[in-house]
Design a protein around this motif. Sequence first.
Motif, PDB file in Angstrom:
ATOM      1  N   PRO A   1      -2.805  23.714  -2.494  1.00 43.96           N
ATOM      2  CA  PRO A   1      -2.278  24.675  -1.528  1.00 43.96           C
ATOM      3  C   PRO A   1      -0.979  24.207  -0.882  1.00 43.96           C
ATOM      4  CG  PRO A   1      -4.638  24.436  -1.259  1.00 43.96           C
ATOM      5  CD  PRO A   1      -4.217  23.389  -2.244  1.00 43.96           C
ATOM      6  N   ALA A   2      -0.051  25.140  -0.717  1.00 43.83           N
ATOM      7  CA  ALA A   2       1.220  24.832  -0.057  1.00 43.83           C
ATOM      8  C   ALA A   2       0.970  24.349   1.366  1.00 43.83           C
ATOM      9  CB  ALA A   2       2.107  26.071  -0.038  1.00 43.83           C
ATOM     10  N   PRO A   3       1.756  23.373   1.851  1.00 46.43           N
ATOM     11  CA  PRO A   3       1.544  22.862   3.217  1.00 46.43           C
ATOM     12  C   PRO A   3       1.694  23.935   4.285  1.00 46.43           C
ATOM     13  CG  PRO A   3       2.977  21.385   1.959  1.00 46.43           C
ATOM     14  CD  PRO A   3       2.812  22.625   1.139  1.00 46.43           C
TER      15      PRO A   3
ATOM     16  N   VAL B   1       4.366  32.173 -11.793  1.00 40.52           N
ATOM     17  CA  VAL B   1       4.738  30.777 -11.547  1.00 40.52           C
ATOM     18  C   VAL B   1       6.259  30.709 -11.554  1.00 40.52           C
ATOM     19  CG1 VAL B   1       4.485  28.378 -12.256  1.00 40.52           C
ATOM     20  CG2 VAL B   1       2.649  30.011 -12.755  1.00 40.52           C
ATOM     21  N   HIS B   2       6.826  29.941 -10.623  1.00 38.60           N
ATOM     22  CA  HIS B   2       8.280  29.795 -10.555  1.00 38.60           C
ATOM     23  C   HIS B   2       8.615  28.328 -10.329  1.00 38.60           C
ATOM     24  CE1 HIS B   2      12.443  30.912  -9.802  1.00 38.60           C
ATOM     25  NE2 HIS B   2      12.430  30.121  -8.747  1.00 38.60           N
ATOM     26  N   ARG B   3       9.556  27.832 -11.118  1.00 37.04           N
ATOM     27  CA  ARG B   3      10.005  26.443 -10.959  1.00 37.04           C
ATOM     28  C   ARG B   3      11.289  26.439 -10.138  1.00 37.04           C
ATOM     29  NH1 ARG B   3       9.827  21.972 -15.793  1.00 37.04           N
ATOM     30  NH2 ARG B   3       9.934  20.118 -14.462  1.00 37.04           N
TER      31      ARG B   3
ATOM     32  N   CYS C   1       6.845  23.272  -8.826  1.00 40.23           N
ATOM     33  CA  CYS C   1       6.377  24.487  -9.472  1.00 40.23           C
ATOM     34  C   CYS C   1       5.488  25.240  -8.485  1.00 40.23           C
ATOM     35  CB  CYS C   1       5.591  24.169 -10.743  1.00 40.23           C
ATOM     36  SG  CYS C   1       6.571  23.413 -12.054  1.00 40.23           S
ATOM     37  N   TYR C   2       5.803  26.503  -8.255  1.00 39.73           N
ATOM     38  CA  TYR C   2       5.082  27.340  -7.299  1.00 39.73           C
ATOM     39  C   TYR C   2       4.223  28.335  -8.070  1.00 39.73           C
ATOM     40  CZ  TYR C   2       8.263  25.419  -3.820  1.00 39.73           C
ATOM     41  OH  TYR C   2       8.972  24.564  -3.007  1.00 39.73           O
ATOM     42  N   LEU C   3       2.931  28.249  -7.871  1.00 41.91           N
ATOM     43  CA  LEU C   3       1.976  29.092  -8.582  1.00 41.91           C
ATOM     44  C   LEU C   3       1.327  30.050  -7.594  1.00 41.91           C
ATOM     45  CD1 LEU C   3      -0.539  28.014 -11.295  1.00 41.91           C
ATOM     46  CD2 LEU C   3      -1.398  29.246  -9.304  1.00 41.91           C
ATOM     47  N   ILE C   4       1.344  31.343  -7.927  1.00 38.45           N
ATOM     48  CA  ILE C   4       0.728  32.354  -7.080  1.00 38.45           C
ATOM     49  C   ILE C   4      -0.658  32.653  -7.647  1.00 38.45           C
ATOM     50  CG2 ILE C   4       1.004  34.579  -5.966  1.00 38.45           C
ATOM     51  CD1 ILE C   4       3.222  32.494  -5.409  1.00 38.45           C
ATOM     52  N   TYR C   5      -1.647  32.390  -6.828  1.00 40.18           N
ATOM     53  CA  TYR C   5      -3.039  32.361  -7.263  1.00 40.18           C
ATOM     54  C   TYR C   5      -3.851  33.364  -6.462  1.00 40.18           C
ATOM     55  CZ  TYR C   5      -7.781  30.315  -7.457  1.00 40.18           C
ATOM     56  OH  TYR C   5      -9.123  30.109  -7.576  1.00 40.18           O
ATOM     57  N   ALA C   6      -4.704  34.101  -7.149  1.00 40.97           N
ATOM     58  CA  ALA C   6      -5.565  35.068  -6.472  1.00 40.97           C
ATOM     59  C   ALA C   6      -6.925  34.439  -6.243  1.00 40.97           C
ATOM     60  CB  ALA C   6      -5.717  36.326  -7.314  1.00 40.97           C
TER      61      ALA C   6
ATOM     62  N   VAL D   1       1.270  24.566  -5.062  1.00 39.21           N
ATOM     63  CA  VAL D   1       2.462  23.824  -5.460  1.00 39.21           C
ATOM     64  C   VAL D   1       2.052  22.628  -6.305  1.00 39.21           C
ATOM     65  CG1 VAL D   1       4.543  22.656  -4.658  1.00 39.21           C
ATOM     66  CG2 VAL D   1       3.571  24.524  -3.308  1.00 39.21           C
ATOM     67  N   GLY D   2       2.825  22.371  -7.357  1.00 42.97           N
ATOM     68  CA  GLY D   2       2.586  21.215  -8.206  1.00 42.97           C
ATOM     69  C   GLY D   2       3.878  20.509  -8.544  1.00 42.97           C
ATOM     70  N   ASP D   3       3.773  19.217  -8.863  1.00 42.59           N
ATOM     71  CA  ASP D   3       4.953  18.444  -9.236  1.00 42.59           C
ATOM     72  C   ASP D   3       5.302  18.597 -10.711  1.00 42.59           C
ATOM     73  OD1 ASP D   3       5.311  17.396  -6.672  1.00 42.59           O
ATOM     74  OD2 ASP D   3       3.885  15.771  -7.039  1.00 42.59           O
TER      75      ASP D   3
END
Length: 385
Positions: free
Chosen positions: A204-206, A167-169, A174-179, A194-196
């Motif tokens: 899911p990212a646009p 996860v990276h802010r 906040c960007y979460l890499i999910y398997a 992506v989350g606020d």
Amino acid sequence: GGMMKWNGVGMAVSDDGVHWKEIGKVIDMPAVGVDRTGAGTVWAVPDDSGNERFIMSHSEWQITAGSEREDGLQQTILFSESQDLIHWTRLKNEFHHDTRWYDGNGRWDNIWPMPRPEGGFYGYWVASPKNDVVGIGFGESLDGVAWEALEPAEIHGVPNSSEVSAVHRRQDKCYLIYAGWTGNDFSIEQRTLVGDWPSGPFSPAPKNQRLLVGNASYFVRFVETPDGVLATFHSWETDDSLLMGITDRVYMTPLKRADWDEEGTLRLKWWEGNEKAKTENVPLKSPVLGMHFDPDETLILEGVLPLANPKSTAPNGLYLHGKEESGTAFLMQENGAVDYGSMQVDGSGFEKEGSVDRDLTLKYPVHFRLVRKGLLTEFYLNDYL
């Protein structure tokens, strides 16, 4: 090596991020009471004197009398500390399932820490939320060692709960890499959500949601460096007769640059530091015939390709000759998307195995880069993976 030989945590060192020397195991599995161990994440925290020390989270499948699983195991998150990253001391802290929100017999593994603005860390880990919640483990810690579980970080727009690798802010997102498993054949994808808020929910990212595509690459991690954010993951050569297709030949792939555009879309790119891997020029006398390279050496092939012509039915791309009269093809679409699969040497009989669309607008000329070692291949267009 081997799918079920999770018996410790290994270490390698590098001066340049390209050439690596293996140190060996630095965390070993206890002799009794544990079935398997592994999955380490390392981060820095200040010690009591204000100096930097390192914390590693790792996990054990412990043989537990109270387990309701058929194998009698329960997964537990552990912590070790080190001053030099080589010699590790196991701490007394153990982070167990919080059964208010999580299934006590499910996964409980692999904390990824993200700094909190007010100090300490948020944490994300593999867990099994209760009440049909699709999500991952979420919690916080003041010192990076004593952790408190909170309600799961919910994930929307994906079919099931699975694993979070990083996860990276960045700025206000906040960007979460999910398997996510894409079917019953163990095909996997690493998706960008992506989350606020750090606590989620994540969606899911646009654009470029499918960050890592295929059945032989996994677990994207972010690496914070003075030169920006890099990304790393591992790939393996496949064997259909094995569980998940994972063989003993597993590699750390070349480091990537984690790149966000002005819209906040995350993509992986060729890292400039990998230029250090180029040591010897190989003459290219023909685009197809007579091309033989040592599979144990790393080949970096670069050139320029035109994009597909919408008025022509002939594909444009790159063909890698395999056995007999067939090989692997990367075929580029007009918008820069790539289809890949098997093809005959004369350009006929293309059988699509997958595709990648990075939601980019590429213009001619398009620079390609192919990196190949053994059976592993990476393909870049204009530096984008």
